[in-house]
Motif scaffolding. Structure first.
Motif, PDB file in Angstrom:
ATOM      1  N   PRO A 154       0.824  -1.176  -0.075  1.00 62.64           N
ATOM      2  CA  PRO A 154       0.036  -0.150   0.099  1.00 62.64           C
ATOM      3  C   PRO A 154       0.887   1.320   0.066  1.00 62.64           C
ATOM      4  CG  PRO A 154      -0.329  -1.281   2.178  1.00 62.64           C
ATOM      5  CD  PRO A 154       0.661  -1.826   1.059  1.00 62.64           C
ATOM      6  N   LEU A 155       0.355   2.220  -0.687  1.00 61.32           N
ATOM      7  CA  LEU A 155       1.207   3.486  -0.925  1.00 61.32           C
ATOM      8  C   LEU A 155       0.431   4.593  -0.427  1.00 61.32           C
ATOM      9  CD1 LEU A 155       2.519   2.643  -4.474  1.00 61.32           C
ATOM     10  CD2 LEU A 155       3.766   2.667  -2.277  1.00 61.32           C
ATOM     11  N   ALA A 156       1.017   5.623  -0.136  1.00 62.98           N
ATOM     12  CA  ALA A 156       0.435   6.945   0.211  1.00 62.98           C
ATOM     13  C   ALA A 156      -0.071   7.684  -0.948  1.00 62.98           C
ATOM     14  CB  ALA A 156       1.502   7.830   1.156  1.00 62.98           C
ATOM     15  N   PRO A 157      -0.693   8.677  -1.025  1.00 60.33           N
ATOM     16  CA  PRO A 157      -1.168   9.680  -2.182  1.00 60.33           C
ATOM     17  C   PRO A 157       0.230  10.148  -2.719  1.00 60.33           C
ATOM     18  CG  PRO A 157      -2.875   9.763  -0.643  1.00 60.33           C
ATOM     19  CD  PRO A 157      -1.578   9.009   0.163  1.00 60.33           C
ATOM     20  N   GLY A 158       0.088  10.259  -3.785  1.00 59.33           N
ATOM     21  CA  GLY A 158       1.455  10.694  -4.824  1.00 59.33           C
ATOM     22  C   GLY A 158       1.711  10.294  -6.221  1.00 59.33           C
ATOM     23  N   ASP A 159       2.630  10.587  -6.569  1.00 58.73           N
ATOM     24  CA  ASP A 159       3.436  10.384  -8.016  1.00 58.73           C
ATOM     25  C   ASP A 159       4.650   9.280  -7.680  1.00 58.73           C
ATOM     26  OD1 ASP A 159       1.194  11.437  -9.209  1.00 58.73           O
ATOM     27  OD2 ASP A 159       2.332  13.222  -9.720  1.00 58.73           O
ATOM     28  N   TYR A 160       4.740   8.191  -8.405  1.00 57.95           N
ATOM     29  CA  TYR A 160       5.783   7.430  -8.408  1.00 57.95           C
ATOM     30  C   TYR A 160       6.102   7.020  -9.788  1.00 57.95           C
ATOM     31  CZ  TYR A 160       4.042   6.834  -3.652  1.00 57.95           C
ATOM     32  OH  TYR A 160       3.806   6.903  -2.130  1.00 57.95           O
ATOM     33  N   PRO A 161       7.366   7.892 -10.112  1.00 60.54           N
ATOM     34  CA  PRO A 161       7.796   7.515 -11.705  1.00 60.54           C
ATOM     35  C   PRO A 161       8.453   6.088 -11.631  1.00 60.54           C
ATOM     36  CG  PRO A 161       9.220   8.868 -10.513  1.00 60.54           C
ATOM     37  CD  PRO A 161       8.076   8.662  -9.424  1.00 60.54           C
ATOM     38  N   PHE A 162       8.373   5.467 -13.032  1.00 61.69           N
ATOM     39  CA  PHE A 162       8.841   4.249 -13.599  1.00 61.69           C
ATOM     40  C   PHE A 162       9.388   4.453 -14.877  1.00 61.69           C
ATOM     41  CE2 PHE A 162       4.448   3.754 -14.478  1.00 61.69           C
ATOM     42  CZ  PHE A 162       4.619   3.233 -15.609  1.00 61.69           C
ATOM     43  N   PHE A 163      10.373   3.486 -15.254  1.00 60.72           N
ATOM     44  CA  PHE A 163      10.796   3.789 -16.444  1.00 60.72           C
ATOM     45  C   PHE A 163      11.162   2.272 -16.886  1.00 60.72           C
ATOM     46  CE2 PHE A 163      14.317   4.222 -13.552  1.00 60.72           C
ATOM     47  CZ  PHE A 163      15.278   3.595 -14.018  1.00 60.72           C
ATOM     48  N   GLY A 164      11.589   1.955 -18.324  1.00 62.26           N
ATOM     49  CA  GLY A 164      12.328   0.964 -18.972  1.00 62.26           C
ATOM     50  C   GLY A 164      13.659   0.990 -19.206  1.00 62.26           C
ATOM     51  N   GLU A 165      14.415   0.436 -18.308  1.00 57.84           N
ATOM     52  CA  GLU A 165      15.828   0.595 -18.327  1.00 57.84           C
ATOM     53  C   GLU A 165      16.466   0.518 -19.560  1.00 57.84           C
ATOM     54  OE1 GLU A 165      19.494  -1.468 -15.590  1.00 57.84           O
ATOM     55  OE2 GLU A 165      17.982  -0.014 -14.655  1.00 57.84           O
ATOM     56  N   PHE A 166      15.811  -0.517 -20.301  1.00 60.69           N
ATOM     57  CA  PHE A 166      16.630  -0.898 -21.753  1.00 60.69           C
ATOM     58  C   PHE A 166      16.284   0.311 -22.649  1.00 60.69           C
ATOM     59  CE2 PHE A 166      16.026  -5.484 -20.453  1.00 60.69           C
ATOM     60  CZ  PHE A 166      17.093  -5.577 -19.697  1.00 60.69           C
ATOM     61  N   ASN A 167      15.143   1.167 -22.344  1.00 59.22           N
ATOM     62  CA  ASN A 167      14.863   2.047 -23.366  1.00 59.22           C
ATOM     63  C   ASN A 167      14.392   3.427 -22.436  1.00 59.22           C
ATOM     64  OD1 ASN A 167      14.969   0.985 -26.002  1.00 59.22           O
ATOM     65  ND2 ASN A 167      13.774  -0.714 -24.769  1.00 59.22           N
ATOM     66  N   PRO A 168      15.271   3.922 -21.355  1.00 61.88           N
ATOM     67  CA  PRO A 168      14.854   5.099 -20.626  1.00 61.88           C
ATOM     68  C   PRO A 168      14.448   6.329 -21.191  1.00 61.88           C
ATOM     69  CG  PRO A 168      17.260   4.855 -20.653  1.00 61.88           C
ATOM     70  CD  PRO A 168      16.700   3.887 -21.587  1.00 61.88           C
ATOM     71  N   LYS A 169      14.689   6.651 -22.491  1.00 64.85           N
ATOM     72  CA  LYS A 169      14.590   7.951 -23.018  1.00 64.85           C
ATOM     73  C   LYS A 169      12.874   7.821 -23.553  1.00 64.85           C
ATOM     74  CE  LYS A 169      19.129   9.491 -24.528  1.00 64.85           C
ATOM     75  NZ  LYS A 169      19.998   9.791 -25.520  1.00 64.85           N
ATOM     76  N   THR A 170      12.489   6.786 -23.937  1.00 68.92           N
ATOM     77  CA  THR A 170      10.991   6.579 -24.193  1.00 68.92           C
ATOM     78  C   THR A 170      10.262   5.743 -23.444  1.00 68.92           C
ATOM     79  OG1 THR A 170      11.602   4.612 -25.631  1.00 68.92           O
ATOM     80  CG2 THR A 170      11.874   6.673 -26.652  1.00 68.92           C
ATOM     81  N   ALA A 171      10.531   4.818 -22.890  1.00 72.27           N
ATOM     82  CA  ALA A 171       9.693   4.005 -22.067  1.00 72.27           C
ATOM     83  C   ALA A 171       9.626   4.762 -20.734  1.00 72.27           C
ATOM     84  CB  ALA A 171      10.417   2.636 -21.865  1.00 72.27           C
ATOM     85  N   GLN A 172       8.781   5.779 -20.441  1.00 70.79           N
ATOM     86  CA  GLN A 172       8.694   6.325 -18.899  1.00 70.79           C
ATOM     87  C   GLN A 172       7.040   6.204 -18.576  1.00 70.79           C
ATOM     88  OE1 GLN A 172      10.643  10.123 -18.783  1.00 70.79           O
ATOM     89  NE2 GLN A 172      12.285   9.440 -19.990  1.00 70.79           N
ATOM     90  N   GLY A 173       7.053   6.301 -17.057  1.00 70.22           N
ATOM     91  CA  GLY A 173       5.457   6.493 -16.842  1.00 70.22           C
ATOM     92  C   GLY A 173       5.685   6.710 -15.399  1.00 70.22           C
ATOM     93  N   MET A 174       4.150   6.621 -15.033  1.00 70.74           N
ATOM     94  CA  MET A 174       3.908   7.155 -13.566  1.00 70.74           C
ATOM     95  C   MET A 174       2.897   6.394 -12.970  1.00 70.74           C
ATOM     96  SD  MET A 174       4.715   9.893 -11.587  1.00 70.74           S
ATOM     97  CE  MET A 174       5.548  10.783 -12.686  1.00 70.74           C
ATOM     98  N   ILE A 175       2.994   6.325 -11.713  1.00 76.92           N
ATOM     99  CA  ILE A 175       1.795   5.495 -10.969  1.00 76.92           C
ATOM    100  C   ILE A 175       1.461   6.726 -10.303  1.00 76.92           C
ATOM    101  CG2 ILE A 175       1.175   3.769  -9.160  1.00 76.92           C
ATOM    102  CD1 ILE A 175       1.840   2.513 -11.725  1.00 76.92           C
ATOM    103  N   ARG A 176       0.033   7.159 -10.317  1.00 72.78           N
ATOM    104  CA  ARG A 176      -0.593   8.064  -9.558  1.00 72.78           C
ATOM    105  C   ARG A 176      -1.488   7.429  -8.537  1.00 72.78           C
ATOM    106  NH1 ARG A 176      -1.687  12.573 -13.087  1.00 72.78           N
ATOM    107  NH2 ARG A 176       0.227  13.088 -12.304  1.00 72.78           N
ATOM    108  N   VAL A 177      -0.926   7.609  -7.311  1.00 72.19           N
ATOM    109  CA  VAL A 177      -1.843   7.155  -6.163  1.00 72.19           C
ATOM    110  C   VAL A 177      -2.844   8.120  -5.616  1.00 72.19           C
ATOM    111  CG1 VAL A 177      -1.658   5.861  -3.805  1.00 72.19           C
ATOM    112  CG2 VAL A 177       0.068   5.606  -5.570  1.00 72.19           C
ATOM    113  N   GLU A 178      -4.338   7.902  -5.711  1.00 74.18           N
ATOM    114  CA  GLU A 178      -5.083   8.844  -5.227  1.00 74.18           C
ATOM    115  C   GLU A 178      -6.121   8.295  -4.099  1.00 74.18           C
ATOM    116  OE1 GLU A 178      -7.017  10.158  -8.835  1.00 74.18           O
ATOM    117  OE2 GLU A 178      -5.434  11.255  -9.281  1.00 74.18           O
ATOM    118  N   ASP A 179      -6.541   9.083  -3.346  1.00 74.92           N
ATOM    119  CA  ASP A 179      -7.498   8.569  -2.544  1.00 74.92           C
ATOM    120  C   ASP A 179      -8.726   8.550  -3.098  1.00 74.92           C
ATOM    121  OD1 ASP A 179      -6.532   8.556   0.381  1.00 74.92           O
ATOM    122  OD2 ASP A 179      -6.429  10.421   0.302  1.00 74.92           O
TER     123      ASP A 179
END
Length: 117
Positions: free
Chosen positions: A92-117
């Motif tokens: 379980p996570l507190a509200p906020g933004d948690y970025p993630f990326f693809g290590e083999f293609n870090p310039k294009t493979a990027q994203g965000m897990i947004r945790v909301e109430d």
């Protein structure tokens, strides 16, 4: 005879408690969310999940090459082979933004897990 009855009652109470806990955990299913990797990009690039809840993230790699889901903030990394899928539990996570990326293609493979109430 009295000792046997006391033990039977204890065993019965223990079995009842185990059944109750099993039913409670069956009702508390973990929500499932899906991410796809296509053309070295994550879809959706922002995934909204509930706060303070453990979630199951299924990552499907539609590319023919492997990619690694990596997030320092989530403390997760997982290589997903081309044409394969992987399961990653987060929270379980507190509200906020948690970025993630693809290590083999870090310039294009990027994203965000947004945790909301």
């Amino acid at each position: 005879m009295t000792l046997l009855r006391m033990n039977s009652r204890r065993i019965g109470c223990l079995l009842w408690l185990c059944a109750l806990l099993t039913c409670a955990s069956a009702r508390g299913e973990v929500p499932i969310f899906t991410l796809e990797i296509r053309d070295h990009l994550f879809y959706p690039s922002t995934l909204v999940v509930p706060a303070r809840t453990k979630v199951k993230l299924i990552v499907i790699n539609r590319d023919t090459t492997p990619e690694e889901f990596e997030s320092y903030e989530l403390n997760r990394e997982k290589v997903i082979m081309g044409g394969a899928k992987a399961t990653i539990f987060i929270g379980p996570l507190a509200p906020g933004d948690y970025p993630f990326f693809g290590e083999f293609n870090p310039k294009t493979a990027q994203g965000m897990i947004r945790v909301e109430d």
